[in-house]
Scaffold this motif. Structure first.
Motif, PDB file in Angstrom:
ATOM      1  N   SER A 178       0.932  -1.267   0.052  1.00  0.00           N
ATOM      2  CA  SER A 178       0.109  -0.155  -0.028  1.00  0.00           C
ATOM      3  C   SER A 178       0.844   1.363   0.093  1.00  0.00           C
ATOM      4  CB  SER A 178      -0.832   0.055   1.150  1.00  0.00           C
ATOM      5  OG  SER A 178      -0.197  -0.210   2.277  1.00  0.00           O
ATOM      6  N   ASP A 226       1.240   3.498   2.036  1.00  0.00           N
ATOM      7  CA  ASP A 226       1.576   4.231   3.263  1.00  0.00           C
ATOM      8  C   ASP A 226       2.884   3.325   3.595  1.00  0.00           C
ATOM      9  OD1 ASP A 226      -0.515   2.122   3.318  1.00  0.00           O
ATOM     10  OD2 ASP A 226       0.229   2.115   5.633  1.00  0.00           O
ATOM     11  N   LYS A 230      -5.811  -0.840   3.521  1.00  0.00           N
ATOM     12  CA  LYS A 230      -5.422  -0.077   4.795  1.00  0.00           C
ATOM     13  C   LYS A 230      -5.732  -0.877   6.202  1.00  0.00           C
ATOM     14  CE  LYS A 230      -6.701   4.056   2.033  1.00  0.00           C
ATOM     15  NZ  LYS A 230      -7.547   5.229   2.002  1.00  0.00           N
TER      16      LYS A 230
END
Length: 479
Positions: free
Chosen positions: A128, A130, A458
């Motif tokens: 992802s 992040d 997430k």
């Protein structure tokens, strides 16, 4: 009213195109007649408008319909059956050739993610945003002036990157090599493609793990190779099975993912590693080691690759930045004898004249920087956190319907369903609920297995995604 068959292997847009083509041929839509608008037809058929757009594009490519701004889409005025001979049938071309398309389930997942970006993604095997070192790479790019040369680079790869990889491989993976024995690729899949196309011939027998990510790659069948499976248990494959396959089928190569294997998450045991080298040495058999997840270990020591133990030169080693840094850099590598590197570099030059030099420079700078080790440590912590969220959610939502062994690294959780269900129906029900995953049959298993990837979703989505999957699964089990 006719509806597309969502259980069919044929893509929905092709079903719609075939249906309209048939209605036109039957005279239901005469030449020059106006077809329903894309939006209206999508509503009638219960599909997204983008699917109808693809169907119309297919019919336009064959000269069956024509569209004009402000006038809608009409059946071509050229009489049916007498279309101009110069109009190519592009679908036949698309369905031809020797390079096979991706498995149906993977194409369906990609279609669903394109049409519904809000889906909780337990399918995509990438990090992802992040988890990627976005800020670190942006900082490096602002500090350094990258190339003043924008021409073709060395087909073997950017020399400073290969030099940086020599240090990286020694420090992090225990592999001693030289820059002359490294080929830079666009990732693990290009490395595998070059091997299957250049080092093997149609009809050759090769062995892959069962289940295996390799099973999901049609490049093996496209190359005309015969695939034979090596069952994987909690310690990995059994080396004696290789000997058996060699005697029976004269396999020419073995493809393995020994560290946090995709999809099972297992680590090849040390005892079996020793047995593998004995078998490979006895048979003179090359082993292709794909090692994308080795540095994602959460607990204890990072498992070393087979290549670090390779004293006989039996291992072709494949690595990549995709699972530990950023898939968008498109940087992978292969460590092999120099004669093999030269052969594959020549083939790759015929394909694309080599990779872009700029991402290679970025990658070289990143692995040499003070950012690299802290990024790996942060990645390991965050992946373990996401794994724990997924494990907890499955134990809460489906304690009676799934079983699994939590992996100690990698990106994937391999689950066995207590009750086998139709995997195509389960995937469609899950998409309706708002999530995607990969059915186990994609990797060669039966319909009682599924693979969840927890790196892409997430953290805040994981529990909700499992709840949606549980709802879809329980609906099918109750039937």
């Amino acid at each position: 009213m006719w509806k597309p068959d969502r259980q069919s292997k044929k893509p929905i847009y092709e079903q719609i195109a075939d249906h309209l083509e048939q209605r036109i041929s039957y005279g239901e839509f005469p030449p020059g007649s106006l077809l329903p608008s894309e939006r209206k037809l999508a509503e009638q058929l219960g599909v997204n408008r983008s699917t109808v757009i693809l169907a119309f594009a297919e019919l336009r490519s064959m000269g069956i319909i024509e569209s004009r701004a402000g006038s809608g889409t009409r059946v071509s005025r050229t009489k049916w059956g007498a279309m101009p001979k110069h109009t190519p049938n592009w679908r036949r071309y698309a369905e031809g050739g020797s390079f096979l398309p991706n498995p149906t389930f993977l194409r369906r997942i990609r279609e669903a993610l394109t049409q519904q970006p809000s889906l909780i993604d337990f399918a995509s095997g990438e990090l992802s945003p992040d988890l990627a070192p976005t800020e670190e790479i942006a900082d490096l790019m602002s500090q350094h002036r990258y190339t003043s040369y924008l021409g073709y680079d060395n087909p073997q790869g950017y020399v400073p990157l290969r030099e940086a990889l020599v240090t990286y491989l020694s420090q992090y993976r225990g592999i001693q090599t030289t820059e002359a024995s490294i080929l830079i690729t666009s990732g693990s899949q290009q490395s595998l493609y070059l091997i299957t196309q250049c080092l093997l011939s149609p009809g050759d027998a090769v062995a892959i793990e069962d289940p295996s990510y390799c099973y999901s790659l049609p490049m093996f069948q496209s190359a005309g190779l015969r695939l034979f499976r090596l069952p994987v248990d909690q310690e990995g494959l059994c080396p004696e099975d290789i000997r058996t396959l060699y005697k029976k089928h004269r396999i020419k190569m073995v493809f393995m993912n020994p560290n946090f294997q995709n999809p099972t998450g297992t680590v090849f045991s040390m005892e079996r590693r020793k047995q593998l080298f004995a078998v490979a040495s006895e048979l003179g058999l090359p082993i292709v080691e794909d090692d994308p997840f080795g540095l994602t270990a959460y607990e204890g020591e990072v498992p070393m690759p087979l290549k670090s133990m390779d004293s006989n030169g039996s291992i072709l080693y494949i690595g990549s930045f995709s699972k530990i840094a950023a898939s968008g850099l498109r940087i992978g590598w292969m460590v092999a004898p120099h004669s093999i590197v030269e052969r594959l570099a020549d083939a790759r030059q015929q394909m694309d004249f080599g990779l872009s030099v700029i991402p290679q420079q970025v990658a070289a700078q990143f692995i040499r920087s003070d950012y690299f080790r802290p990024h790996l440590e942060r990645l390991q912590i965050q992946l373990q956190f996401k794994r724990d969220l997924l494990v907890e959610a499955l134990q809460t939502e489906l304690p009676d319907l799934v079983s699994f062994t939590a992996p100690h690294g990698g990106l994937h959780l391999w689950c066995k369903l207590a009750h086998p269900v139709h995997d195509g129906r389960l995937l469609e029900e899950a998409i309706k609920k708002g999530i995607v995953f990969v059915p186990g049959s994609v990797y060669g298993s039966d319909s009682s297995y599924v693979r969840f990837t927890y790196a892409r979703a997430k953290a805040g989505e994981i529990r909700d995604g499992v709840a949606k999957f549980a709802e879809a699964l329980r609906e099918l089990v109750r039937e």
